[in-house]
Design an enzyme around this catalytic site. Structure first.
Site, PDB file in Angstrom:
ATOM      1  N   ARG A 223       0.792  -1.227   0.000  1.00 33.06           N
ATOM      2  CA  ARG A 223       0.000   0.000   0.000  1.00 33.06           C
ATOM      3  C   ARG A 223       0.828   1.283   0.000  1.00 33.06           C
ATOM      4  O   ARG A 223       0.709   2.107  -0.893  1.00 33.06           O
ATOM      5  CB  ARG A 223      -0.948   0.009   1.210  1.00 33.06           C
ATOM      6  CG  ARG A 223      -2.065   1.026   1.041  1.00 33.06           C
ATOM      7  CD  ARG A 223      -2.928   1.161   2.268  1.00 33.06           C
ATOM      8  NE  ARG A 223      -3.468  -0.115   2.721  1.00 33.06           N
ATOM      9  CZ  ARG A 223      -4.234  -0.239   3.794  1.00 33.06           C
ATOM     10  NH1 ARG A 223      -4.517   0.828   4.513  1.00 33.06           N
ATOM     11  NH2 ARG A 223      -4.706  -1.396   4.165  1.00 33.06           N
TER      12      ARG A 223
ATOM     13  N   HIS B 277      -8.112  -3.100  -7.357  1.00 32.48           N
ATOM     14  CA  HIS B 277      -7.790  -2.394  -6.101  1.00 32.48           C
ATOM     15  C   HIS B 277      -9.050  -2.180  -5.255  1.00 32.48           C
ATOM     16  O   HIS B 277      -9.675  -1.117  -5.304  1.00 32.48           O
ATOM     17  CB  HIS B 277      -7.138  -1.044  -6.444  1.00 32.48           C
ATOM     18  CG  HIS B 277      -6.404  -0.417  -5.296  1.00 32.48           C
ATOM     19  ND1 HIS B 277      -5.161  -0.833  -4.877  1.00 32.48           N
ATOM     20  CD2 HIS B 277      -6.736   0.605  -4.462  1.00 32.48           C
ATOM     21  CE1 HIS B 277      -4.762  -0.092  -3.863  1.00 32.48           C
ATOM     22  NE2 HIS B 277      -5.703   0.780  -3.581  1.00 32.48           N
TER      23      HIS B 277
ATOM     24  N   TYR C 147     -16.903  14.562 -12.965  1.00 29.01           N
ATOM     25  CA  TYR C 147     -16.745  15.716 -13.856  1.00 29.01           C
ATOM     26  C   TYR C 147     -15.435  15.676 -14.651  1.00 29.01           C
ATOM     27  O   TYR C 147     -15.346  16.248 -15.718  1.00 29.01           O
ATOM     28  CB  TYR C 147     -16.773  17.028 -13.059  1.00 29.01           C
ATOM     29  CG  TYR C 147     -18.039  17.229 -12.265  1.00 29.01           C
ATOM     30  CD1 TYR C 147     -19.282  17.276 -12.899  1.00 29.01           C
ATOM     31  CD2 TYR C 147     -18.007  17.359 -10.880  1.00 29.01           C
ATOM     32  CE1 TYR C 147     -20.448  17.450 -12.179  1.00 29.01           C
ATOM     33  CE2 TYR C 147     -19.170  17.527 -10.148  1.00 29.01           C
ATOM     34  CZ  TYR C 147     -20.385  17.571 -10.796  1.00 29.01           C
ATOM     35  OH  TYR C 147     -21.535  17.744 -10.085  1.00 29.01           O
TER      36      TYR C 147
END
Length: 746
Positions: free
Chosen positions: A30, A76, A120
């Site tokens: 990680r 993931h 967006y």
């Protein structure tokens, strides 16, 4: 009923093992990048997913929500925010040495504005990523491992051809360790890799002829060049960076400072903090040379403008900004990455060494696979060329065969039993054929147009090309120098196409030294109202407003503006505050809460006394508690540097009632809540240390407590109010300390 097996185990052992497993998972899977591709798992998976979705640099942008959703579903499963944040950072040119993702839309700003929501924004792979990170994935040059639910395969590491760990740096907090690697210039790092490949005994100092130091995307100036060698040798240390300050002339002989580059550490909220810090310097009178400050930064770049007074000392002010704000900051380097499956802190040479080893591994696998393909091609081409020479015989075999199996057996093993031939000669020739299995298949699948003269010529040409390739690939695989040349050629290509000039200047600069403007020492009056708002005013202002100042304020104390004030509270603590930290100005100004300039907390404690620290040095202080304990303490005991100390000790459930300056010619009057008054000479109060509880001043009846302490000089009239009646203190009978006193019924 099934038999259950209960395993007894020590709880601490289970916890230890579980925590170690968790820690290793965070470290390896990680938080830390891999030294080979310089990527954390979330970055690697996101880039690979974009590659798989076909969102190339020359294709239209795709919504980030699509990329994030696909990455989360396939590779993931740790929440969309971590994936989107990683994607955003890879697209921010002010954070990365080379952007890996080409973002379209609002991807945040250098001033700390966040990116727009993923629904967006749009993104696609950058050309650099496509060419240097994801090329040749189809050539089986890296290992693929199953994803979290074993429904997909993902690359264990990306075949990155440049030392990305150095180029883009890394930041990550794992368990018990953290990584912080600065960004570097692509061209310089490539030159260092080439130098190492030509001489693997090269020293870090020699490598630094190529890698001058960090190259931050925000520019700035590294000012401790001499420390860099040690940092790059050990992999850890501190880099000092400054912003770039230019001086511009204005009308009327005035000047202005313009900050055009900022330290890398100032990205985000740091710019707003810097503006506030400069305002604070003006407000606290640390400088009076600054007239105005404005942030005129735009897409073109950083531009923070500080307008100065005429005749301002520009150099001194610049040094003050370096010293008192984050315009000069420290970047802590800790080059920690996962190498060979474990975290390791590495120097510059070690990182390059790992990178070069990885490049040779990639090249070996790539050219082995290419060689295998060319050898396959060669085999088939040789079969077809040989077939063209005996094409009439092959046609005869095919026409005389009952099925493909017989034809194939004849072509590969010369078995002619089941085939009808026109002549015995043909049969004899057919029996001599020994094509390979692959060649036989290719012959059977060959189209008739391949027998045209030009096509046969093209086949021969193709065969020659294949032989050349085989020779080249074998040379690369068997010769270290040949493989090195191929890797270096690729690196030169990346440098030529993607390299850019260095942005950060690396130099040795002198320590920033500035002269603080000496404050003119003067006597001021400290005023604090009943709400805890405090300020200071000069003596003439106080004299003009004496009556209002005394009546409206709870504390009025004379002090020097360069000194300190001591606040004693009911909890037995003493807090110190600098007089200069308080606002100085007009009588009607509101002031600041004393909580803001000292450790005093108005929600937890109450003020019982405020005095000037310097004047207290020559005095003795009387302490009295609600349970009737009293003592005298030398003022010098409170001459300390700490902002907060314990001023007195208590019995359980007691609290400080009052602190006053006391002299031996005074009389003390203790008044309890139930109306008992006890008068005795001040010399009867025992002198103790600040750490003592004290002695009993008055014997209290059950449920009674000390309410007031009065001091007066013998021979003077002193009157106080008790239950709306006046009590004349000097008429009270003189008693002994530690008695009950006399009851006044009010």
């Amino acid at each position: 009923m099934e038999s259950q097996q209960i395993i007894r185990t020590e709880y601490s052992d289970v916890m230890k093992k579980s925590y170690i497993d968790y820690a290793m998972s965070v470290i390896i899977a990680r938080a830390l990048p891999d030294v080979r591709d310089g990527l954390k798992p979330v970055q690697r998976r996101t880039l690979y997913d974009m590659h798989e979705l076909g969102i190339r640099y020359d294709k239209p942008y795709r919504k980030c929500a699509r990329i994030v959703g696909d990455t989360m579903g396939k590779y993931h499963p740790h929440g969309d925010s971590s994936i989107y944040e990683a994607l955003v950072v890879m697209a921010q040119d002010f954070k990365k040495g080379m952007i890996l993702v080409d973002g379209h839309g609002n991807f945040g700003s250098i001033e700390g504005d966040g990116a727009a929501a993923m629904r967006y924004t749009e993104a696609r792979l950058a050309k650099f990523t496509q060419d240097a990170f994801l090329a040749d994935l189809d050539k089986d040059i890296v290992d693929f491992v199953p994803n979290f639910d074993e429904t997909e395969k993902e690359p264990e590491v990306l075949p990155v051809r440049v030392p990305n760990l150095l180029v883009n740096g890394a930041e990550g907090i794992a368990v018990g360790m953290a990584t912080s690697i600065p960004t570097h210039n692509l061209g310089e790092v490539i030159d260092a890799v080439k130098a190492y490949m030509k001489n693997d005994a090269i020293s870090t100092k020699q490598l630094m002829k190529y890698v001058k130091g960090p190259d931050f995307p925000t520019g700035g100036i590294v000012v401790n060049k001499d420390d860099l060698l040690n940092i790059y040798e050990t992999g850890s240390g501190k880099i000092k960076i400054r912003g770039k300050v230019e001086v511009e002339d204005m009308k009327g002989g005035k000047k202005r400072l313009v900050i055009t580059e900022i330290p890398y550490t100032m990205i985000g909220a740091g710019i707003g903090k810097f503006l506030n810090d400069v305002c604070a310097l003006v407000e606290s009178k640390k400088t009076s040379d600054i007239v105005d400050i404005s942030n005129q930064s735009s897409k073109e770049g950083i531009r923070i403008v500080i307008e100065l007074k005429k005749g301002a000392d520009v150099e001194n002010l610049t040094n003050m900004l370096y010293k008192k704000t984050r315009l000069e900051d420290t970047f802590g380097v800790n080059m920690l990455a996962v190498a060979d499956g474990r975290p390791e802190t590495m120097g510059l040479k070690k990182i390059i060494e790992h990178h070069v080893d990885f490049q040779f591994e990639l090249a070996t696998r790539k050219y082995k696979n290419l060689l295998a393909k060319e050898l396959d091609k060669k085999e088939i081409q040789e079969g077809l060329i040989k077939a063209c020479d005996v094409i009439d015989l092959i046609i005869e075999i095919l026409r005389g065969s009952q099925n493909v199996k017989d034809a194939k057996a004849c072509l590969t093993q010369g078995i002619t039993e089941n085939i009808k031939f026109k002549s015995k000669i043909s049969q004899k020739m057919a029996a001599m054929l020994r094509f390979t299995e692959r060649q036989a298949t290719a012959i059977l699948e060959m189209r008739l147009y391949k027998l045209i003269g030009l096509e046969i010529e093209a086949l021969q040409k193709e065969h020659d090309e294949t032989l050349k390739k085989i020779e080249r690939y074998e040379d690369i695989l068997n010769n270290y120098n040949s493989m090195s040349d191929v890797i270096i050629e690729e690196l030169d290509q990346y440098k030529k196409e993607f390299g850019r000039k260095r942005r950060t200047v690396v130099e040795n600069a002198e320590e920033a030294v500035f002269e603080e403007k000496k404050i003119e020492e003067q006597e001021v009056m400290f005023l604090m109202d009943r709400f805890g708002y405090a300020k200071t005013i000069d003596l003439p202002t106080y004299e003009r407003n004496k009556e209002a100042a005394d009546s409206e304020n709870k504390y009025v104390v004379s002090c020097m503006n360069t000194g300190k004030l001591c606040i004693f509270t009911n909890t037995g603590k003493m807090h110190q505050m600098k007089v200069l930290d308080l606002p100085f100005g007009k009588f009607r100004d509101k002031g600041l809460p004393v909580d803001n300039v000292s450790n005093y907390d108005s929600t937890q404690e109450e003020i019982v006394y405020i005095c000037d620290a310097e004047q207290m040095r020559f005095a003795k202080l009387l302490f009295a508690t609600k349970q009737g304990m009293i003592k005298k303490v030398e003022g010098t005991e409170f001459q300390v540097a700490k902002r907060t100390i314990v001023a007195t000790k208590f019995q359980d459930g007691d609290e400080l009632l009052c602190v006053q300056v006391i002299t031996d010619n005074q009389h003390v009057v203790l008044q309890t809540r139930d109306g008992f008054f006890l008068r005795f000479p001040a010399e009867e109060v025992s002198e103790k240390k600040k750490g003592a509880i004290g002695v009993r001043g008055i014997k209290l009846k059950k449920d009674d407590e000390l309410e007031n302490v009065y001091l007066f000089v013998e021979g003077t009239e002193a009157k106080v109010a008790f239950k709306e009646k006046e009590v004349t203190l000097n008429r009270l009978k003189i008693g002994k300390r530690d008695t009950q006193g006399v009851k006044n019924r009010g």
